[in-house]
Design an enzyme around this catalytic site. Structure first.
Site, PDB file in Angstrom:
ATOM      1  N   CYS A  19       0.810  -1.226   0.000  1.00  0.00           N
ATOM      2  CA  CYS A  19       0.000   0.000   0.000  1.00  0.00           C
ATOM      3  C   CYS A  19       0.842   1.274   0.000  1.00  0.00           C
ATOM      4  O   CYS A  19       0.302   2.373  -0.112  1.00  0.00           O
ATOM      5  CB  CYS A  19      -0.919   0.017   1.221  1.00  0.00           C
ATOM      6  SG  CYS A  19      -1.751  -1.551   1.520  1.00  0.00           S
ATOM      7  N   HIS A  29      -3.754   7.527   6.290  1.00  0.00           N
ATOM      8  CA  HIS A  29      -3.866   6.249   5.577  1.00  0.00           C
ATOM      9  C   HIS A  29      -5.296   5.747   5.734  1.00  0.00           C
ATOM     10  O   HIS A  29      -5.863   5.202   4.788  1.00  0.00           O
ATOM     11  CB  HIS A  29      -2.851   5.250   6.127  1.00  0.00           C
ATOM     12  CG  HIS A  29      -2.764   3.990   5.338  1.00  0.00           C
ATOM     13  ND1 HIS A  29      -2.435   3.971   3.995  1.00  0.00           N
ATOM     14  CD2 HIS A  29      -2.984   2.700   5.681  1.00  0.00           C
ATOM     15  CE1 HIS A  29      -2.444   2.723   3.551  1.00  0.00           C
ATOM     16  NE2 HIS A  29      -2.788   1.933   4.558  1.00  0.00           N
ATOM     17  N   LYS A  52     -10.054   7.849   1.576  1.00  0.00           N
ATOM     18  CA  LYS A  52     -10.467   6.476   1.273  1.00  0.00           C
ATOM     19  C   LYS A  52     -11.935   6.232   1.614  1.00  0.00           C
ATOM     20  O   LYS A  52     -12.526   5.260   1.134  1.00  0.00           O
ATOM     21  CB  LYS A  52      -9.591   5.476   2.029  1.00  0.00           C
ATOM     22  CG  LYS A  52      -8.169   5.339   1.504  1.00  0.00           C
ATOM     23  CD  LYS A  52      -7.415   4.238   2.237  1.00  0.00           C
ATOM     24  CE  LYS A  52      -5.976   4.125   1.773  1.00  0.00           C
ATOM     25  NZ  LYS A  52      -5.141   5.250   2.257  1.00  0.00           N
ATOM     26  N   HIS A  58      -9.686   1.800  -1.082  1.00  0.00           N
ATOM     27  CA  HIS A  58      -8.235   1.650  -0.979  1.00  0.00           C
ATOM     28  C   HIS A  58      -7.671   1.112  -2.291  1.00  0.00           C
ATOM     29  O   HIS A  58      -7.872  -0.050  -2.637  1.00  0.00           O
ATOM     30  CB  HIS A  58      -7.926   0.698   0.174  1.00  0.00           C
ATOM     31  CG  HIS A  58      -6.484   0.616   0.545  1.00  0.00           C
ATOM     32  ND1 HIS A  58      -5.477   1.231  -0.173  1.00  0.00           N
ATOM     33  CD2 HIS A  58      -5.862  -0.011   1.589  1.00  0.00           C
ATOM     34  CE1 HIS A  58      -4.311   0.978   0.400  1.00  0.00           C
ATOM     35  NE2 HIS A  58      -4.522   0.228   1.470  1.00  0.00           N
ATOM     36  N   PHE A 117       0.804   3.573   4.897  1.00  0.00           N
ATOM     37  CA  PHE A 117       1.333   2.498   5.739  1.00  0.00           C
ATOM     38  C   PHE A 117       0.918   1.161   5.141  1.00  0.00           C
ATOM     39  O   PHE A 117      -0.268   0.855   5.063  1.00  0.00           O
ATOM     40  CB  PHE A 117       0.808   2.626   7.173  1.00  0.00           C
ATOM     41  CG  PHE A 117       1.048   3.972   7.809  1.00  0.00           C
ATOM     42  CD1 PHE A 117       2.263   4.629   7.640  1.00  0.00           C
ATOM     43  CD2 PHE A 117       0.071   4.586   8.571  1.00  0.00           C
ATOM     44  CE1 PHE A 117       2.494   5.870   8.225  1.00  0.00           C
ATOM     45  CE2 PHE A 117       0.294   5.822   9.159  1.00  0.00           C
ATOM     46  CZ  PHE A 117       1.505   6.469   8.989  1.00  0.00           C
ATOM     47  N   PHE A 173       1.258  -3.216   4.149  1.00  0.00           N
ATOM     48  CA  PHE A 173       1.587  -4.559   4.619  1.00  0.00           C
ATOM     49  C   PHE A 173       3.097  -4.774   4.512  1.00  0.00           C
ATOM     50  O   PHE A 173       3.759  -4.252   3.610  1.00  0.00           O
ATOM     51  CB  PHE A 173       0.871  -5.609   3.770  1.00  0.00           C
ATOM     52  CG  PHE A 173      -0.529  -5.926   4.225  1.00  0.00           C
ATOM     53  CD1 PHE A 173      -1.184  -5.139   5.154  1.00  0.00           C
ATOM     54  CD2 PHE A 173      -1.191  -7.030   3.715  1.00  0.00           C
ATOM     55  CE1 PHE A 173      -2.473  -5.441   5.575  1.00  0.00           C
ATOM     56  CE2 PHE A 173      -2.481  -7.355   4.118  1.00  0.00           C
ATOM     57  CZ  PHE A 173      -3.129  -6.554   5.058  1.00  0.00           C
TER      58      PHE A 173
END
Length: 409
Positions: free
Chosen positions: A163, A301, A330, A335, A393, A395
Site C-alpha cells: 500500500c 492512511h 479512502k 483503498h 502504511f 503490509f
C-alpha cells in the site's frame, strides 16, 4: 530537503477521470464505492469495490502498444496524459529534457495470470496461453508502457511495496530530482482490480462485508461500525522538477513536496505499529524544516480497519496533538493499494491549492477514543492551508510520509 515542484497531476479513480471530476466529488463527499454483481454471484464475502475506468481515453496509447497494456497500464498512461497537459508538456517537448519515470504498483493483472494457468491446466498446451501474458501482467508493465508511449529513455522502474508503493515512487522521484541527474521525473502509482486480487484480502478478513447492500456506506474510517476496507483501483501521476527548472519553462508549480520520509516496522507483516508511524511523520516534518504545529491538515492512511485506524490515530496524537484537521479520502475512493499513496498526495496537493478539505464520509458514529481529533465531517472551504502530510502504511511494515506545501508557503 530542497523543495521539489509539482507542476502536473493526473487522476483516474473511482470518483471519475481527471482533476475537475475528482475535485467536485471530494467537495461533495461523493462515494465511488459500488456493488460488483459478479462478485456477488461468485459468493465473495466482500461484494463492493471502488471501480475506475479501466480503458480511459488517451492519445498516447496506439493499437500496437495497447496490446501489451492491461488495465493497470492503461489507467497509468491516461493519468500521465493529464499530468503532462497541466505541466505544459507534450511528448515532443519532453525530448528537450532529461526525464525518468518511477511508478508504484503493488501487483498487477492477477486474473490474467489465473486465466493463463487455468488454460494450460485444461489443455496441457502452452500455445493456448495468450502469448503477451508476461509483459501484460508484470508489476512493471505500467512504467514500461509509459516509457515506450512517451519515448523516455532515462531510468524507468516500478516500486512494489504494497500500500506504500505510490508514495514510495514519489518519494524516490523527489530524491532523484534533487540530485540534478534529471530535469523532470514522472512518478505515481497505478493498480487494477479483479476478483483474484480481492480474494486474498477476503481470505484474511481485511475487507468490509457488512455493507454489501449499501455500497456507498461501506468505507467508514474512524467510525464505530467500520468493518474493513473497500478495495479499489485507479492511477495517480505527478510531474516533478526543481522550482528553478519550472520557472525557466514559464510554469508555476501547483504545490511543492517539501519533506519526505520512510521507515519500516520490522515487527509484523500485517499489523501496523504506532511508534514507527509516529517516527516516520516526525522524520518527514523535520525533513521539511518545519515543526509539527505548522501542519494544517493530515490525509491519513485511514483504511477503516478495526485494527489500523486506532494505531494511526495514536501515532498522530503523539506527534501533532489535536492541532491538524484530519480526514480519510479512502472513505470516498476505497483503498487503491499501490496507487493510493500517489492519488492521495494529489488530493492533498489539490486541497492546498484550492483551499478546502474534503469530509470523511460515513462517519455516523465517531469512535469515542478519537474524540480529541479534529476529524473533518463536512467540507471546509475558503481555507488558507500552508502545509499538509499524506500517510501511507503498507503490509510488510512499510511506511512513508510526504509533506506537501502550498505554492505560496
Amino acid at each position: 530537503m530542497e523543495k521539489v515542484a509539482i507542476t502536473g497531476r493526473g487522476l483516474i479513480t473511482p470518483l471519475g477521470n481527471g482533476l475537475p471530476v475528482n475535485e467536485e466529488a471530494l467537495r461533495l463527499g461523493r462515494s465511488g464505492t459500488v456493488l460488483v454483481p459478479a462478485w456477488k454471484e461468485m459468493g465473495l464475502d466482500s461484494q463492493v469495490a471502488g471501480l475506475a475506468d479501466e480503458d480511459p481515453p488517451c492519445e498516447l496509447l496506439d493499437p500496437k502498444i495497447k496490446r501489451f497494456a492491461a488495465p493497470n497500464s492503461r489507467m497509468a498512461v491516461a493519468a500521465v496524459c493529464e499530468a503532462l497537459k497541466e505541466a505544459g508538456l507534450t511528448k515532443e517537448t519532453l525530448k528537450n529534457y532529461k526525464v525518468a519515470i518511477i511508478n508504484g504498483c503493488a501487483g498487477s493483472a492477477y486474473e490474467e495470470i489465473h486465466e493463463g494457468a487455468r488454460t494450460f491446466e485444461k489443455t496441457g498446451k502452452c500455445k493456448k496461453v495468450k502469448p503477451l501474458i508476461v509483459p501484460r501482467v508484470m508489476a512493471s508493465s505500467a512504467v514500461s508502457i509509459m516509457s515506450i508511449a512517451l519515448g523516455v529513455t532515462g531510468e524507468t522502474y516500478d516500486i512494489s511495496s504494497a500500500c506504500t508503493s505510490g508514495a514510495h515512487a514519489i518519494l524516490l522521484a523527489s530524491r532523484l530530482v534533487n540530485t540534478g541527474i534529471y530535469d523532470i521525473v514522472i512518478a505515481g502509482g497505478s493498480e487494477e482490480l479483479n476478483w483474484v486480487h480481492a480474494l486474498g484480502f477476503n481470505s484474511i478478513r481485511a475487507l468490509s462485508t457488512a455493507y454489501n447492500d449499501r455500497p456507498s456506506q461501506a468505507s467508514r474510517p474512524f467510525d464505530t461500525e467500520r468493518d474493513g476496507f473497500v478495495i479499489a483501483e485507479g492511477a495517480g501521476i505527478v510531474i516533478l522538477e526543481k522550482p528553478e527548472h519550472a520557472k525557466a519553462r514559464g510554469v508555476k508549480p501547483v504545490s511543492y513536496i517539501t519533506g519526505i520520509a520512510a521507515n519500516s516496522n520490522a515487527i509484523d507483516m500485517v499489523v501496523p505499529d504506532a511508534a514507527s508511524n509516529a517516527e516516520v511523520m516526525k522524520m518527514a516534518v523535520r525533513d521539511a524544516g518545519i515543526s509539527p504545529s505548522d501542519i494544517d491538515y493530515i490525509n491519513t492512511h485511514g483504511t477503516a480497519t478495526p485494527v489500523g485506524d486506532p494505531i494511526e490515530m495514536d501515532a498522530i496524537q503523539r506527534v501533532f496533538g489535536s492541532n491538524p484537521a484530519i480526514n480519510s479520502t479512502k472513505s470516498m475512493t476505497g483503498h487503491m493499494i499501490g496507487a493510493t499513496g500517489a492519488v492521495e498526495i494529489i488530493f492533498t496537493s489539490m486541497m492546498l491549492e484550492k483551499g478546502f478539505i474534503s469530509p470523511s464520509i460515513n462517519l455516523d458514529n465517531p469512535e469515542p477514543a478519537f474524540a480529541w481529533a479534529d476529524i473533518v465531517r463536512k467540507t471546509r472551504t475558503n481555507l488558507n492551508l500552508k502545509h499538509a502530510i499524506s500517510n501511507s502504511f503498507g503490509f510488510g511494515g512499510s511506511n512513508a510520509c510526504i509533506v506537501i506545501s502550498s505554492a505560496d508557503a
